[in-house]
Design a protein around this motif. Structure first.
Motif, PDB file in Angstrom:
ATOM      1  N   LEU A  80      -3.644  10.784 -22.162  1.00  0.00           N
ATOM      2  CA  LEU A  80      -2.952  10.508 -20.909  1.00  0.00           C
ATOM      3  C   LEU A  80      -1.757   9.589 -21.135  1.00  0.00           C
ATOM      4  N   VAL A  81      -1.990   8.510 -21.837  1.00  0.00           N
ATOM      5  CA  VAL A  81      -0.955   7.513 -22.061  1.00  0.00           C
ATOM      6  C   VAL A  81       0.118   8.021 -23.021  1.00  0.00           C
ATOM      7  N   GLY A  82      -0.315   8.627 -24.104  1.00  0.00           N
ATOM      8  CA  GLY A  82       0.625   9.084 -25.123  1.00  0.00           C
ATOM      9  C   GLY A  82       1.656  10.044 -24.573  1.00  0.00           C
ATOM     10  N   ASP A  83       1.195  11.035 -23.805  1.00  0.00           N
ATOM     11  CA  ASP A  83       2.147  12.019 -23.275  1.00  0.00           C
ATOM     12  C   ASP A  83       3.055  11.400 -22.220  1.00  0.00           C
ATOM     13  N   ALA A  84       2.515  10.540 -21.389  1.00  0.00           N
ATOM     14  CA  ALA A  84       3.322   9.922 -20.336  1.00  0.00           C
ATOM     15  C   ALA A  84       4.454   9.092 -20.932  1.00  0.00           C
ATOM     16  N   LEU A  85       4.152   8.310 -21.952  1.00  0.00           N
ATOM     17  CA  LEU A  85       5.166   7.432 -22.526  1.00  0.00           C
ATOM     18  C   LEU A  85       6.185   8.190 -23.362  1.00  0.00           C
ATOM     19  N   VAL A 130      -1.390   3.830 -16.187  1.00  0.00           N
ATOM     20  CA  VAL A 130      -2.338   2.744 -16.424  1.00  0.00           C
ATOM     21  C   VAL A 130      -3.346   2.653 -15.282  1.00  0.00           C
ATOM     22  N   THR A 131      -2.906   2.975 -14.064  1.00  0.00           N
ATOM     23  CA  THR A 131      -3.824   2.997 -12.932  1.00  0.00           C
ATOM     24  C   THR A 131      -4.858   4.101 -13.106  1.00  0.00           C
ATOM     25  N   GLU A 132      -4.385   5.288 -13.493  1.00  0.00           N
ATOM     26  CA  GLU A 132      -5.310   6.406 -13.695  1.00  0.00           C
ATOM     27  C   GLU A 132      -6.264   6.136 -14.853  1.00  0.00           C
ATOM     28  N   ALA A 133      -5.748   5.567 -15.935  1.00  0.00           N
ATOM     29  CA  ALA A 133      -6.556   5.386 -17.136  1.00  0.00           C
ATOM     30  C   ALA A 133      -7.640   4.333 -16.961  1.00  0.00           C
ATOM     31  N   THR A 134      -7.385   3.333 -16.111  1.00  0.00           N
ATOM     32  CA  THR A 134      -8.338   2.223 -15.989  1.00  0.00           C
ATOM     33  C   THR A 134      -9.144   2.241 -14.694  1.00  0.00           C
ATOM     34  N   GLY A 135      -8.775   3.118 -13.754  1.00  0.00           N
ATOM     35  CA  GLY A 135      -9.466   3.131 -12.475  1.00  0.00           C
ATOM     36  C   GLY A 135      -9.080   1.973 -11.583  1.00  0.00           C
ATOM     37  N   ALA A 136      -7.922   1.356 -11.847  1.00  0.00           N
ATOM     38  CA  ALA A 136      -7.456   0.226 -11.024  1.00  0.00           C
ATOM     39  C   ALA A 136      -7.086   0.704  -9.616  1.00  0.00           C
ATOM     40  N   VAL A 194       0.862  -1.170   0.000  1.00  0.00           N
ATOM     41  CA  VAL A 194       0.000   0.000   0.000  1.00  0.00           C
ATOM     42  C   VAL A 194       0.895   1.214   0.000  1.00  0.00           C
ATOM     43  N   ARG A 195       0.769   2.055  -0.996  1.00  0.00           N
ATOM     44  CA  ARG A 195       1.616   3.226  -1.093  1.00  0.00           C
ATOM     45  C   ARG A 195       1.356   4.156   0.076  1.00  0.00           C
ATOM     46  N   HIS A 196       2.440   4.647   0.714  1.00  0.00           N
ATOM     47  CA  HIS A 196       2.291   5.493   1.898  1.00  0.00           C
ATOM     48  C   HIS A 196       1.660   6.832   1.559  1.00  0.00           C
ATOM     49  N   GLU A 197       2.082   7.443   0.462  1.00  0.00           N
ATOM     50  CA  GLU A 197       1.462   8.679   0.026  1.00  0.00           C
ATOM     51  C   GLU A 197       0.318   8.316  -0.899  1.00  0.00           C
ATOM     52  N   ARG A 198      -0.876   8.356  -0.342  1.00  0.00           N
ATOM     53  CA  ARG A 198      -2.029   7.900  -1.118  1.00  0.00           C
ATOM     54  C   ARG A 198      -2.211   8.788  -2.342  1.00  0.00           C
ATOM     55  N   ARG A 199      -2.430   8.162  -3.476  1.00  0.00           N
ATOM     56  CA  ARG A 199      -2.645   8.956  -4.679  1.00  0.00           C
ATOM     57  C   ARG A 199      -3.991   9.654  -4.602  1.00  0.00           C
ATOM     58  N   ARG A 200      -4.073  10.782  -5.272  1.00  0.00           N
ATOM     59  CA  ARG A 200      -5.334  11.509  -5.308  1.00  0.00           C
ATOM     60  C   ARG A 200      -6.365  10.703  -6.095  1.00  0.00           C
ATOM     61  N   ALA A 201      -7.588  10.798  -5.655  1.00  0.00           N
ATOM     62  CA  ALA A 201      -8.639  10.028  -6.326  1.00  0.00           C
ATOM     63  C   ALA A 201      -8.924  10.629  -7.692  1.00  0.00           C
ATOM     64  N   HIS A 202      -8.761   9.831  -8.726  1.00  0.00           N
ATOM     65  CA  HIS A 202      -9.075  10.265 -10.081  1.00  0.00           C
ATOM     66  C   HIS A 202     -10.066   9.286 -10.667  1.00  0.00           C
ATOM     67  N   PRO A 203     -11.073   9.757 -11.355  1.00  0.00           N
ATOM     68  CA  PRO A 203     -11.965   8.831 -12.037  1.00  0.00           C
ATOM     69  C   PRO A 203     -11.242   8.155 -13.178  1.00  0.00           C
ATOM     70  N   ALA A 204     -11.650   6.951 -13.506  1.00  0.00           N
ATOM     71  CA  ALA A 204     -11.032   6.255 -14.627  1.00  0.00           C
ATOM     72  C   ALA A 204     -11.244   7.044 -15.902  1.00  0.00           C
ATOM     73  N   ALA A 205     -10.248   7.014 -16.790  1.00  0.00           N
ATOM     74  CA  ALA A 205     -10.345   7.733 -18.058  1.00  0.00           C
ATOM     75  C   ALA A 205     -11.148   6.892 -19.028  1.00  0.00           C
ATOM     76  N   ARG A 206     -12.462   6.910 -18.878  1.00  0.00           N
ATOM     77  CA  ARG A 206     -13.315   6.044 -19.698  1.00  0.00           C
ATOM     78  C   ARG A 206     -13.364   6.503 -21.148  1.00  0.00           C
ATOM     79  N   LYS A 228     -10.107  -3.828 -22.559  1.00  0.00           N
ATOM     80  CA  LYS A 228      -9.541  -3.530 -23.872  1.00  0.00           C
ATOM     81  C   LYS A 228      -8.613  -2.327 -23.799  1.00  0.00           C
ATOM     82  N   LEU A 229      -9.027  -1.322 -23.017  1.00  0.00           N
ATOM     83  CA  LEU A 229      -8.190  -0.144 -22.832  1.00  0.00           C
ATOM     84  C   LEU A 229      -6.871  -0.529 -22.165  1.00  0.00           C
ATOM     85  N   ALA A 230      -6.950  -1.391 -21.153  1.00  0.00           N
ATOM     86  CA  ALA A 230      -5.743  -1.835 -20.454  1.00  0.00           C
ATOM     87  C   ALA A 230      -4.809  -2.583 -21.410  1.00  0.00           C
TER      88      ALA A 230
END
Length: 333
Positions: free
Chosen positions: A57-62, A79-85, A37-49, A140-142
């Motif tokens: 999101l993915v293109g710029d990151a990579l 990938v976590t942000e994009a899929t809501g994992a 469990v990450r100590h610094e909890r990530r901010r809640a983001h909705p999945a990039a549906r 499929k997105l994942a």
């Protein structure tokens, strides 16, 4: 140049619109515990549906980096942000190399292969689903993200290989002249800033032409390679051993006086004298080397320091070879 072109084209294929995704993510080498469990909890983001949002999101990151180590946390976060994992984990050869969010637990992860068409790398991405699970579209997105991530990682490997080839001597695997000069300039500035010593050793194999004449260039190459290995074994992890060209080598010794550098040169000379060098599968030769040593001072430039070491090297040659000479201005006899 071909590798650079291929790598650049592959990178451009992953670029979409701008979106910044640089935040701290823990990356480490040890085997994975059951749950992280990450100590610094990530901010809640909705999945990039929305597919376009996910692509952006993915293109710029990579496209943000060609450093393989820096790509791992970016891939995991995006990938976590994009899929809501809940979290993501990356394994290479079965060993964890990074994680983001909540990785592990009892929930069965979605496992995706990150190997690209041009790579046989055993790298896998594990996505831990939210309570509701992943729907078909998200899976499929994942899969699409994993495919792009595989390309980006292979791309980064190509860039790293190109960078390594540009700064490494192919025969000895020591750094080349270009990289040595860059490191020397950096360390000289550091030495001036912290008022710490720095020394350079230039080394030249004595009568090396005789090896090429008697045993051919293949025999000479074997000797150069062996001497490069010997040189590397004599230095610390933060020292820089280089092949400058031909039979001339150099060692950059940060935080080292000329007197201490002389100890390194003497040890290297003695080790070489006690180490027959193979010129073929059934023949060896014994060699000696001459060494020139110079210590930095606040007023010295890179060229001046190297010139002093070079003058000391040729003084060693004139004095009979198989010895070291310390630049007289270093104050060491």
């Amino acid at each position: 140049m071909l590798l650079i072109a291929l790598a650049t084209l592959a990178s451009l294929a992953t670029i979409a619109v701008l979106f910044s995704v640089l935040r701290a993510v823990r990356v480490h080498e040890p085997p994975a515990p059951v749950t992280h469990v990450r100590h610094e909890r990530r901010r809640a983001h909705p999945a990039a549906r929305d597919a376009r949002e996910a692509i952006a999101l993915v293109g710029d990151a990579l496209a943000a980096t060609h450093n393989p180590r820096a790509l791992v946390p970016l891939i995991l976060e995006v990938v976590t942000e994009a899929t809501g994992a809940r979290g993501a984990q990356m394994l290479h050869g079965g060993v964890e190399v990074g994680w983001f969010g909540e990785a592990g637990g009892r929930t069965r992860p979605l496992t995706l292969d990150l190997a690209s068409e041009n790579s046989d790398s055993d790298t896998k991405l594990l996505l831990y689903p939210p309570a509701r699970g992943f729907d078909v579209e998200t899976q499929k997105l994942a899969e699409w993200v994993a495919a792009q991530a595989g390309i980006a990682l292979e791309n980064a490997r190509l860039h790293e290989e190109v960078r390594r080839q540009a700064t490494t001597d192919e025969l000895t695997n020591l750094v080349n002249r270009r990289r040595f000069i860059e490191a020397l300039e950096t360390e000289l500035e550091r030495a001036k800033m912290f008022d710490s010593p720095l020394s350079v050793i230039l080394a030249d194999l004595d009568d090396f032409k005789r090896i090429n004449d008697d045993h051919g260039h293949h025999g000479g190459d074997r000797v150069l390679k062996s001497f490069g290995q010997l040189l590397r074994a004599q230095v610390r992890d933060f020292d820089v051993a280089a092949r400058l060209g031909g039979e001339e080598f150099a060692i950059l010794l940060p935080q080292t006086t000329a007197e201490a550098a002389a100890v390194v040169a003497a040890r290297t000379r003695d080790t070489l004298a006690a180490s027959p060098m193979a010129v073929s599968d059934d023949a060896t030769v014994r060699l000696s080397a001459s060494f020139g040593i110079a210590e930095s001072s606040p007023a010295l430039t890179t060229d001046e320091l190297l010139r002093r070491a070079d003058d000391a090297l040729y003084a060693a040659k004139r004095a009979g070879k198989n010895r070291y000479v310390v630049d007289a201005t270093a104050g060491v006899s």
